[in-house]
Design an enzyme around this catalytic site. Structure first.
Site, short mmCIF file in Angstrom:
data_model
loop_
_atom_site.label_atom_id
_atom_site.label_comp_id
_atom_site.label_asym_id
_atom_site.label_seq_id
_atom_site.Cartn_x
_atom_site.Cartn_y
_atom_site.Cartn_z
N ARG A 84 -7.77 -2.31 -1.98
CA ARG A 84 -7.52 -1.23 -1.02
C ARG A 84 -7.91 0.13 -1.60
O ARG A 84 -7.65 0.42 -2.77
CB ARG A 84 -6.05 -1.27 -0.58
CG ARG A 84 -5.79 -2.56 0.17
CD ARG A 84 -4.40 -2.67 0.69
NE ARG A 84 -4.15 -1.74 1.78
CZ ARG A 84 -2.98 -1.65 2.40
NH1 ARG A 84 -1.98 -2.42 2.02
NH2 ARG A 84 -2.82 -0.80 3.39
N ASP A 91 -0.58 -0.85 13.13
CA ASP A 91 -0.13 -2.14 12.58
C ASP A 91 0.14 -3.18 13.67
O ASP A 91 0.32 -4.37 13.35
CB ASP A 91 1.15 -1.93 11.74
CG ASP A 91 0.87 -1.07 10.52
OD1 ASP A 91 -0.31 -0.97 10.12
OD2 ASP A 91 1.83 -0.48 9.98
N GLY A 143 0.84 -1.21 0.00
CA GLY A 143 0.00 0.00 0.00
C GLY A 143 0.86 1.25 0.00
O GLY A 143 0.57 2.24 -0.68
#
Ligand code: SPQ
Length: 428
Positions: A123, A316, A95
């Site tokens: 995404r 994350d 990403g």
């Protein structure tokens, strides 16, 4: 796809790990080294699949990039001399590569097509395309540019003033990278502060950027000077072993070279609030990106609530924090984390489904999850969903369960931590 059966269970985890390079900073080192005219050198580069995708994209733009272990030498004629690529720029599972490249290419003088793997195809790109189009970018793509593949034709951009609708370093960085070539001063307002590696690296490459109370200002047209970048270890990778050390019996793990940038250290705040037995020794507070050593030991943990402006500082790490919470006394609530749904996979669903298989008492909510602690975990067959962080969560669980843990696809772990299984061997 490689299926693996893990029988790591050990009562005691002891040893030292030198944490591999930070993924976010490794990407940016290649990007800035390609923007700047001249020779940029990088040490401590992460050889993860995502960062290799970034290198591949810039090689296709004609930038000379040599890799020698974790050292990189970048020789660029500067972004105004990038070549129009003959092939699509393939961003793999990354990403960061996809979104930051869009920002960079928007103000260039070339035409390029960006595409990634199946996960990238799901995404959202609209969050980046919207401000870039406001700056004058010409981007087309699937569903009017909401998803890859995307085509971009570089054009003259103008500065904008932009209120960030979500806390996202990728959106912020795409706008900042576009602002390098834009006429005027770009201003970005952030409500909750996301990781600031782009801002720090701009300064390191000699640019003047102003950051004050959540407002960033950058005047376009400044010269970016080639330099040396030392990439610190990735705290998001260290997090897996911080959790393992805190959860396992009779354990002590020493993690060296951990990046301690405040916009990334939410995991340390959480461990401390949950009562972890840990010490932190800061090596170089004044470096462009500070680092240190963390010693983590077996801990008595309590459940807590994790929300608000802490979320972007640990986004994350939520999969591995959820595993940690299965051992804590009481309830852990994670909220304000709906962004998890648009990562490599829907990380709310994936974490809840896979931890349930291991025996956790956990439920999904609209913007997070609730974990009821003090669960004894058991072995199970887990899915990784092709998501490195879900894969590593399952592998760490195998250190703590009696039975074995099977992962349907462990290859995805190489996206951010190619030496993960070797490092596990250093502590068992
Ligand atoms: O690069 P990618 O695939 O988006 O990687 C992830 C990850 O788990 O490694 C997210 F899935 O990290 C992002 C992070 O979540 C990396 C990143 C960056 O380098 O700028 C910023 C974060 O994403 P966002 O959307 O909050 O900006």
């Amino acid at each position: 796809m490689a299926e693996v059966k893990l029988n790591f269970h050990k009562p005691s985890l002891r040893g030292e790990i030198t944490v591999p390079g930070d993924k976010s900073i490794s990407h940016r080192s290649i990007m800035f080294g390609s923007i700047a005219e001249g020779c940029t050198t990088v040490s401590g580069f992460l050889l993860g699949d995502d960062c290799l995708s970034t290198i591949d994209c810039f090689r296709k733009l004609g930038v000379k990039i040599e890799l020698n272990g974790t050292d990189v030498v970048i020789n660029s004629k500067g972004m105004n001399n990038w070549q129009e690529p003959l092939d699509i720029l393939y961003t793999g599972n990354s990403g960061t590569t996809t979104r930051l490249m869009l920002g960079l290419l928007a103000g260039s003088n070339i035409h390029a097509i960006l595409n990634g793997d199946a996960s990238i195809g799901k995404r959202p790109m609209k969050r980046v395309i919207t401000p870039l189009r406001e700056m004058g970018a010409h981007i087309t793509g699937r569903m009017d540019g909401q998803y890859t593949p995307l085509a971009i034709k570089g054009s003259q951009l103008k500065a904008i003033e932009y209120e960030m609708p979500v806390a996202s370093a990728q959106v912020k960085s795409a706008i900042l990278l576009a602002s390098l070539q834009a006429e005027g001063t770009t201003i970005i307002h952030e409500k909750d502060i996301s990781r600031d590696h782009t801002e720090r690296m701009l300064r390191q490459f000699g640019a003047d950027i102003n950051v004050e109370n959540g407002t960033i200002s950058y005047k376009g047209g400044q010269k970016i000077h080639a330099t040396h970048v030392n990439v610190p270890g990735d705290i998001s990778s260290a997090a897996f072993f911080l959790v393992a050390g805190a959860m396992a019996e009779d354990s002590e793990i020493i993690l060296r070279n951990v990046g301690l940038n405040h916009t990334r250290t939410g995991i340390i705040d959480v461990l401390q609030e949950m009562g972890a037995n840990m010490d932190i020794i800061v090596d170089n507070e004044d470096a462009a990106e500070p680092t240190g050593t963390i010693i983590i030991r077996t801990s008595e943990l309590v459940g807590i609530t994790i929300d608000g402006d802490l979320i972007p500082r640990l986004i994350d790490e939520i999969p591995i924090i959820a595993l940690l919470a299965t051992k804590a006394k009481g309830k852990t609530v994670i909220r304000d984390a709906a962004e998890l749904k648009v990562k490599e996979t829907d990380r709310i669903t994936a974490v809840v489904e896979e931890l349930k298989k291991l025996g956790a008492t956990i439920e999904a909510t609209d913007d997070g999850m609730i974990i009821h602690g003090e669960n004894q975990l058991r072995g199970a067959s887990l899915k990784t969903y092709g998501d490195h962080r879900i894969g590593m969560m399952g592998a760490i669980a195998s250190l703590l369960t009696d039975g074995s843990v099977k992962l349907d696809d462990a290859d995805c772990i190489a996206v951010s931590y190619p030496t993960f299984f070797e490092d596990i061997k250093n502590i068992i």
